[in-house]
Design a protein around this motif. Sequence first.
Motif, PDB file in Angstrom:
ATOM      1  N   MET A   1       0.843  -1.175   0.000  1.00 37.14           N
ATOM      2  CA  MET A   1       0.000   0.000   0.000  1.00 37.14           C
ATOM      3  C   MET A   1       0.890   1.240   0.000  1.00 37.14           C
ATOM      4  O   MET A   1       1.824   1.338   0.765  1.00 37.14           O
ATOM      5  CB  MET A   1      -0.884  -0.013   1.254  1.00 37.14           C
ATOM      6  CG  MET A   1      -1.739   1.202   1.384  1.00 37.14           C
ATOM      7  SD  MET A   1      -2.708   1.345   2.910  1.00 37.14           S
ATOM      8  CE  MET A   1      -3.327  -0.269   3.157  1.00 37.14           C
ATOM      9  N   LYS A   2       0.591   2.145  -0.887  1.00 35.65           N
ATOM     10  CA  LYS A   2       1.304   3.421  -0.951  1.00 35.65           C
ATOM     11  C   LYS A   2       0.482   4.462  -0.193  1.00 35.65           C
ATOM     12  O   LYS A   2      -0.721   4.294   0.012  1.00 35.65           O
ATOM     13  CB  LYS A   2       1.473   3.866  -2.403  1.00 35.65           C
ATOM     14  CG  LYS A   2       2.230   2.888  -3.256  1.00 35.65           C
ATOM     15  CD  LYS A   2       3.681   2.892  -2.901  1.00 35.65           C
ATOM     16  CE  LYS A   2       4.404   1.946  -3.855  1.00 35.65           C
ATOM     17  NZ  LYS A   2       5.798   1.859  -3.551  1.00 35.65           N
ATOM     18  N   ASN A   3       1.144   5.536   0.203  1.00 40.79           N
ATOM     19  CA  ASN A   3       0.416   6.596   0.895  1.00 40.79           C
ATOM     20  C   ASN A   3       1.009   7.945   0.544  1.00 40.79           C
ATOM     21  O   ASN A   3       2.086   8.032  -0.044  1.00 40.79           O
ATOM     22  CB  ASN A   3       0.434   6.359   2.408  1.00 40.79           C
ATOM     23  CG  ASN A   3       1.820   6.480   2.987  1.00 40.79           C
ATOM     24  OD1 ASN A   3       2.389   7.562   3.042  1.00 40.79           O
ATOM     25  ND2 ASN A   3       2.396   5.360   3.408  1.00 40.79           N
ATOM     26  N   LEU A  33       5.125   4.113   8.290  1.00 36.22           N
ATOM     27  CA  LEU A  33       4.027   4.281   7.330  1.00 36.22           C
ATOM     28  C   LEU A  33       4.518   5.009   6.089  1.00 36.22           C
ATOM     29  O   LEU A  33       4.257   4.585   4.960  1.00 36.22           O
ATOM     30  CB  LEU A  33       2.878   5.071   7.959  1.00 36.22           C
ATOM     31  CG  LEU A  33       2.013   4.356   8.980  1.00 36.22           C
ATOM     32  CD1 LEU A  33       1.093   5.350   9.663  1.00 36.22           C
ATOM     33  CD2 LEU A  33       1.214   3.248   8.323  1.00 36.22           C
ATOM     34  N   GLY A  36       6.521   2.867   3.809  1.00 36.82           N
ATOM     35  CA  GLY A  36       5.873   1.674   3.299  1.00 36.82           C
ATOM     36  C   GLY A  36       6.260   0.389   4.003  1.00 36.82           C
ATOM     37  O   GLY A  36       6.000  -0.703   3.502  1.00 36.82           O
ATOM     38  N   TYR A  38       5.059  -0.444   6.897  1.00 39.34           N
ATOM     39  CA  TYR A  38       3.959  -0.791   7.790  1.00 39.34           C
ATOM     40  C   TYR A  38       2.660  -0.337   7.147  1.00 39.34           C
ATOM     41  O   TYR A  38       2.568   0.790   6.667  1.00 39.34           O
ATOM     42  CB  TYR A  38       4.188  -0.090   9.141  1.00 39.34           C
ATOM     43  CG  TYR A  38       3.046  -0.147  10.111  1.00 39.34           C
ATOM     44  CD1 TYR A  38       2.739  -1.322  10.795  1.00 39.34           C
ATOM     45  CD2 TYR A  38       2.276   0.982  10.369  1.00 39.34           C
ATOM     46  CE1 TYR A  38       1.700  -1.371  11.693  1.00 39.34           C
ATOM     47  CE2 TYR A  38       1.232   0.953  11.275  1.00 39.34           C
ATOM     48  CZ  TYR A  38       0.948  -0.227  11.935  1.00 39.34           C
ATOM     49  OH  TYR A  38      -0.087  -0.271  12.830  1.00 39.34           O
ATOM     50  N   ASN A  39       1.682  -1.216   7.113  1.00 39.26           N
ATOM     51  CA  ASN A  39       0.348  -0.849   6.647  1.00 39.26           C
ATOM     52  C   ASN A  39      -0.514  -0.531   7.852  1.00 39.26           C
ATOM     53  O   ASN A  39      -0.543  -1.312   8.808  1.00 39.26           O
ATOM     54  CB  ASN A  39      -0.287  -1.970   5.832  1.00 39.26           C
ATOM     55  CG  ASN A  39       0.348  -2.128   4.476  1.00 39.26           C
ATOM     56  OD1 ASN A  39       0.839  -1.174   3.898  1.00 39.26           O
ATOM     57  ND2 ASN A  39       0.347  -3.342   3.975  1.00 39.26           N
ATOM     58  N   ALA A  45      -5.779   4.358   9.581  1.00 42.75           N
ATOM     59  CA  ALA A  45      -5.965   4.958   8.255  1.00 42.75           C
ATOM     60  C   ALA A  45      -7.118   5.961   8.283  1.00 42.75           C
ATOM     61  O   ALA A  45      -7.023   7.053   7.710  1.00 42.75           O
ATOM     62  CB  ALA A  45      -6.225   3.876   7.216  1.00 42.75           C
ATOM     63  N   PHE A  60      -4.477   6.932   0.914  1.00 42.22           N
ATOM     64  CA  PHE A  60      -3.776   5.661   0.743  1.00 42.22           C
ATOM     65  C   PHE A  60      -4.159   5.038  -0.587  1.00 42.22           C
ATOM     66  O   PHE A  60      -5.321   5.024  -0.967  1.00 42.22           O
ATOM     67  CB  PHE A  60      -4.148   4.689   1.873  1.00 42.22           C
ATOM     68  CG  PHE A  60      -3.728   5.169   3.217  1.00 42.22           C
ATOM     69  CD1 PHE A  60      -2.476   4.858   3.722  1.00 42.22           C
ATOM     70  CD2 PHE A  60      -4.575   5.949   3.984  1.00 42.22           C
ATOM     71  CE1 PHE A  60      -2.080   5.314   4.968  1.00 42.22           C
ATOM     72  CE2 PHE A  60      -4.193   6.409   5.231  1.00 42.22           C
ATOM     73  CZ  PHE A  60      -2.937   6.090   5.725  1.00 42.22           C
ATOM     74  N   PHE A  62      -4.036   1.498  -2.645  1.00 43.70           N
ATOM     75  CA  PHE A  62      -3.810   0.069  -2.572  1.00 43.70           C
ATOM     76  C   PHE A  62      -3.117  -0.375  -3.845  1.00 43.70           C
ATOM     77  O   PHE A  62      -3.274   0.236  -4.897  1.00 43.70           O
ATOM     78  CB  PHE A  62      -5.141  -0.674  -2.385  1.00 43.70           C
ATOM     79  CG  PHE A  62      -5.800  -0.337  -1.078  1.00 43.70           C
ATOM     80  CD1 PHE A  62      -5.442  -1.011   0.073  1.00 43.70           C
ATOM     81  CD2 PHE A  62      -6.752   0.666  -1.001  1.00 43.70           C
ATOM     82  CE1 PHE A  62      -6.026  -0.688   1.287  1.00 43.70           C
ATOM     83  CE2 PHE A  62      -7.342   0.991   0.212  1.00 43.70           C
ATOM     84  CZ  PHE A  62      -6.973   0.319   1.360  1.00 43.70           C
ATOM     85  N   GLU A  63      -2.339  -1.433  -3.788  1.00 42.04           N
ATOM     86  CA  GLU A  63      -1.566  -1.907  -4.924  1.00 42.04           C
ATOM     87  C   GLU A  63      -2.446  -2.105  -6.163  1.00 42.04           C
ATOM     88  O   GLU A  63      -2.053  -1.779  -7.263  1.00 42.04           O
ATOM     89  CB  GLU A  63      -0.847  -3.213  -4.591  1.00 42.04           C
ATOM     90  CG  GLU A  63       0.256  -3.052  -3.545  1.00 42.04           C
ATOM     91  CD  GLU A  63       1.360  -2.088  -3.936  1.00 42.04           C
ATOM     92  OE1 GLU A  63       1.750  -2.071  -5.123  1.00 42.04           O
ATOM     93  OE2 GLU A  63       1.841  -1.356  -3.059  1.00 42.04           O
TER      94      GLU A  63
END
Length: 70
Positions: A1-3, A33, A36, A38-39, A45, A60, A62-63
Amino acid sequence: MKNRIQKLCRDKRITQEELAVLCTVTRQTIISLENGRYNPSIFLAHKISQIFHLTIEEAFLFEEDIHELR
């Protein structure tokens, strides 16, 4: 997951420490976080999204969403 946490903090001029306090987590959690490693839980979130007045999907990625953007 990217943020987008790092950019959001920079834009709002909120430090990692300030965000950590607002989220009741450690600064190390915020760093993890951002990098990347730690989700976040759905609760964390949601909290981060509320702080920046965004939806979870805006804060956030998601892939699966990243692959659809390509």
